[in-house]
Scaffold this active site. Structure first.
Site, PDB file in Angstrom:
ATOM      1  N   ASP A  13      43.938  37.730  36.289  1.00  0.00           N
ATOM      2  CA  ASP A  13      45.488  37.938  35.677  1.00  0.00           C
ATOM      3  C   ASP A  13      46.143  36.730  35.845  1.00  0.00           C
ATOM      4  O   ASP A  13      47.533  37.038  36.024  1.00  0.00           O
ATOM      5  CB  ASP A  13      46.168  39.078  36.195  1.00  0.00           C
ATOM      6  N   LYS A  16      45.138  33.435  31.848  1.00  0.00           N
ATOM      7  CA  LYS A  16      44.022  32.519  31.314  1.00  0.00           C
ATOM      8  C   LYS A  16      43.987  32.729  29.683  1.00  0.00           C
ATOM      9  O   LYS A  16      43.791  31.701  29.115  1.00  0.00           O
ATOM     10  CB  LYS A  16      42.643  33.061  31.894  1.00  0.00           C
ATOM     11  N   GLY A  40      40.854  41.535  30.176  1.00  0.00           N
ATOM     12  CA  GLY A  40      41.920  41.664  29.139  1.00  0.00           C
ATOM     13  C   GLY A  40      42.967  40.540  29.057  1.00  0.00           C
ATOM     14  O   GLY A  40      43.232  39.834  29.881  1.00  0.00           O
ATOM     15  N   HIS A  41      42.750  39.874  27.750  1.00  0.00           N
ATOM     16  CA  HIS A  41      43.574  39.000  27.490  1.00  0.00           C
ATOM     17  C   HIS A  41      44.854  39.090  26.407  1.00  0.00           C
ATOM     18  O   HIS A  41      44.286  39.583  25.516  1.00  0.00           O
ATOM     19  CB  HIS A  41      42.964  37.561  26.976  1.00  0.00           C
ATOM     20  N   GLN A 223      38.352  37.667  34.551  1.00  0.00           N
ATOM     21  CA  GLN A 223      38.737  37.764  36.190  1.00  0.00           C
ATOM     22  C   GLN A 223      38.915  36.577  36.878  1.00  0.00           C
ATOM     23  O   GLN A 223      39.477  35.718  36.116  1.00  0.00           O
ATOM     24  CB  GLN A 223      37.387  38.534  36.825  1.00  0.00           C
TER      25      GLN A 223
HETATM   26  P1  IMP Z   1      35.125  46.088  37.518  1.00  0.00           P
HETATM   27  O1  IMP Z   1      35.039  44.750  37.231  1.00  0.00           O
HETATM   28  O2  IMP Z   1      35.711  47.207  36.541  1.00  0.00           O
HETATM   29  O3  IMP Z   1      33.973  46.602  38.099  1.00  0.00           O
HETATM   30  O4  IMP Z   1      36.246  46.030  38.706  1.00  0.00           O
HETATM   31  C1  IMP Z   1      35.844  45.448  40.192  1.00  0.00           C
HETATM   32  C2  IMP Z   1      37.216  44.859  40.594  1.00  0.00           C
HETATM   33  O5  IMP Z   1      37.667  43.816  39.646  1.00  0.00           O
HETATM   34  C3  IMP Z   1      38.487  45.828  40.598  1.00  0.00           C
HETATM   35  O6  IMP Z   1      39.454  45.391  41.794  1.00  0.00           O
HETATM   36  C4  IMP Z   1      39.290  45.321  39.245  1.00  0.00           C
HETATM   37  O7  IMP Z   1      40.664  45.863  39.282  1.00  0.00           O
HETATM   38  C5  IMP Z   1      39.027  44.023  39.149  1.00  0.00           C
HETATM   39  N1  IMP Z   1      39.114  43.629  37.862  1.00  0.00           N
HETATM   40  C6  IMP Z   1      38.209  43.645  36.921  1.00  0.00           C
HETATM   41  N2  IMP Z   1      38.423  42.889  35.769  1.00  0.00           N
HETATM   42  C7  IMP Z   1      39.659  42.265  36.294  1.00  0.00           C
HETATM   43  C8  IMP Z   1      40.411  41.561  35.486  1.00  0.00           C
HETATM   44  O8  IMP Z   1      40.192  41.028  34.080  1.00  0.00           O
HETATM   45  N3  IMP Z   1      41.667  41.137  36.033  1.00  0.00           N
HETATM   46  C9  IMP Z   1      41.907  41.522  37.347  1.00  0.00           C
HETATM   47  N4  IMP Z   1      41.134  42.046  37.760  1.00  0.00           N
HETATM   48  C10 IMP Z   1      39.953  42.611  37.551  1.00  0.00           C
END
Ligand code: IMP
Length: 424
Positions: A13, A16, A40-41, A223
């Site tokens: 977040d 990007k 999510g962008h 991420q």
């Molecule tokens: P997962 O990727 O859904 O398995 O989530 C694992 C961890 O990564 C959790 O803490 C999510 O909140 C975090 N996470 C996954 N995708 C994002 C992102 O795009 N931005 C911020 N945190 C993310």
């Protein structure tokens, strides 16, 4: 910009989307290399906001080819829906390329993701519940199902049935949920296969050829560094490698082909989900960061946790990614504060730290040691030249450069494409 990786230097977040959008304008290819629709962008184009989770931001530019490489995990319905949404917005998704080696997120992955989180209770990771972890688990256990399997009905059916033999024991017995039917899944996915077919290709070869032809290739990380499965704050991480190495592994492009690695860092820091966060603020300053910064997740709508910039974490990101430049986002949000803190060390029962600790437990108990810099207290959203920034804002940027060891190449001062300062 021959071959450039753009990645998150924090917990995701970092903004990007807008950074990739900025570089994508001059890119021939924009490539997702890891993760799936957990990312999510949000891209702001004029009055409109476009939220993308799988298709690389390059789709906004007709000359640019969006590529989804083999290190990703794909929920085909989400990808097709996103293509439809893009078409409705007048964009053309026909050029989207999808690796035949990418793994599929199956309905049982989504179900398991939610069930495991429920089961973990207060120890939950706070995943996006999109099935990311279970899909990567199957990949590494070597019974994942890949995009290419969709195009041989017999093999696809056999793989789904084999997977369900295992999942249908686990779902009811361990997680107390209903078993799933192979036929329904096979029928649904074969329909997706027909629509996906024109997009599926050998993306490793495609990118190799592009680099040989001196095309500009942009690798778009999802991420962030601290969510990396190997280098992040495990186990509160995602299941892939958002670090620079992930771009190489996840695309099949060799490391020597990469020219630049741009780390995107917010001028403060945020995280969603659970896990340690030394500079997290629980006061009105943290609330102000959330409100002024619009810190709510693009994918899940969750309120993000916010805090001061952490130089130990940023230096760590610079190191594990070999960052060549920093892109500092949301500097305008700091205009609200009289003084600005930056963590330069941690104090903990285990001792003092001036580098990001390798031992995860330290992060839970440590107290950040802050340095305080003067704020500038004026609106900077209209500034477009570095020299026109208040001197305190310039001092902040210079401080970040010095303490991270990486030059800041760009600063954003608002969400619009034009709200950007290029540093020479
Ligand atoms: P997962 O990727 O859904 O398995 O989530 C694992 C961890 O990564 C959790 O803490 C999510 O909140 C975090 N996470 C996954 N995708 C994002 C992102 O795009 N931005 C911020 N945190 C993310």
């Amino acid at each position: 910009m021959p071959a450039t990786i753009v990645l998150g230097a924090q917990w995701g977040d970092e903004g990007k989307g807008r950074v990739v959008d900025y570089f994508a304008e001059s890119a021939d290819y924009v490539v997702r290399f890891q993760g799936g629709n957990n990312a999510g962008h949000t891209i702001v184009v004029g009055e409109e906001k476009l939220a993308l989770s799988l298709i690389p931001s390059g789709i906004l530019y007709p000359e640019c080819i969006p590529v989804i490489a083999s290190g990703t995990v794909i929920d085909p319905k989400v990808l097709l829906d996103e293509m439809d949404m893009a078409t409705e917005r007048g964009l053309d998704p026909s050029a989207v390329k999808l690796s035949s080696n990418a793994h599929l997120i199956m309905p049982y992955h989504r179900k398991l993701d939610a069930a495991i989180e429920r089961y973990l209770g207060k120890n939950q990771i706070g995943t996006t519940k999109k099935g990311i972890g279970p899909a990567y688990t199957d990949k590494y256990a070597r019974f994942g199902i890949r995009v290419q399997d969709l195009f041989d009905e017999k093999i696809f059916r056999e793989k789904v049935e084999a997977a369900l033999e295992d999942k249908n024991k686990i779902l009811p017995r361990v997680y107390n949920t209903l078993p799933m039917e192979a036929d329904a899944i096979v029928d649904e996915y074969l329909e997706y296969a027909e629509r996906l077919a024109p997009h599926v290709t050998d993306t490793s070869l495609l990118l190799w050829n592009a680099i040989q032809d001196d095309k500009a290739v942009l690798f778009e990380g999802a991420q962030g560094t601290l969510l990396d499965i190997d280098h992040g704050t495990y186990p509160f991480v995602t299941s892939s490698n958002p670090t620079a190495g992930g771009a190489v592994v996840g695309t099949g492009v060799g490391p020597k082909a990469i020219d630049d690695v741009v780390g995107v860092a917010k001028a403060y820091i945020s995280r969603v989900g659970t896990g340690p966060f030394p500079t997290e603020l629980f006061d009105e300053i943290g609330d102000a960061m959330i409100d002024l910064g619009g810190e709510y997740g693009t994918v899940t709508g969750r309120r993000r946790r916010c805090g001061w910039l952490d130089m130990l974490a940023l230096r760590y990101a610079a190191r594990v990614n070999s960052l060549t430049k920093l892109f500092l986002t949301k500097l305008d949000i700091l205009s609200a504060f009289d003084s600005i803190k930056v963590a330069v060390g941690y104090r903990s029962p285990e001792g003092k730290f001036d580098e990001f600790p390798a031992q995860q437990s330290v992060l839970y108990h440590c107290e950040p040691v802050y340095e305080e810099l003067p704020g500038w207290g004026e609106d900077i959203t209209g500034v477009r030249r570095y020299d026109d920034l208040p001197k305190e804002a310039r001092a902040y940027i210079e401080y970040v450069q010095e303490a991270s060891g990486v030059d800041v190449g760009w600063v954003s001062v608002g969400p619009e494409r034009s709200q950007l300062i290029e540093l020479s």
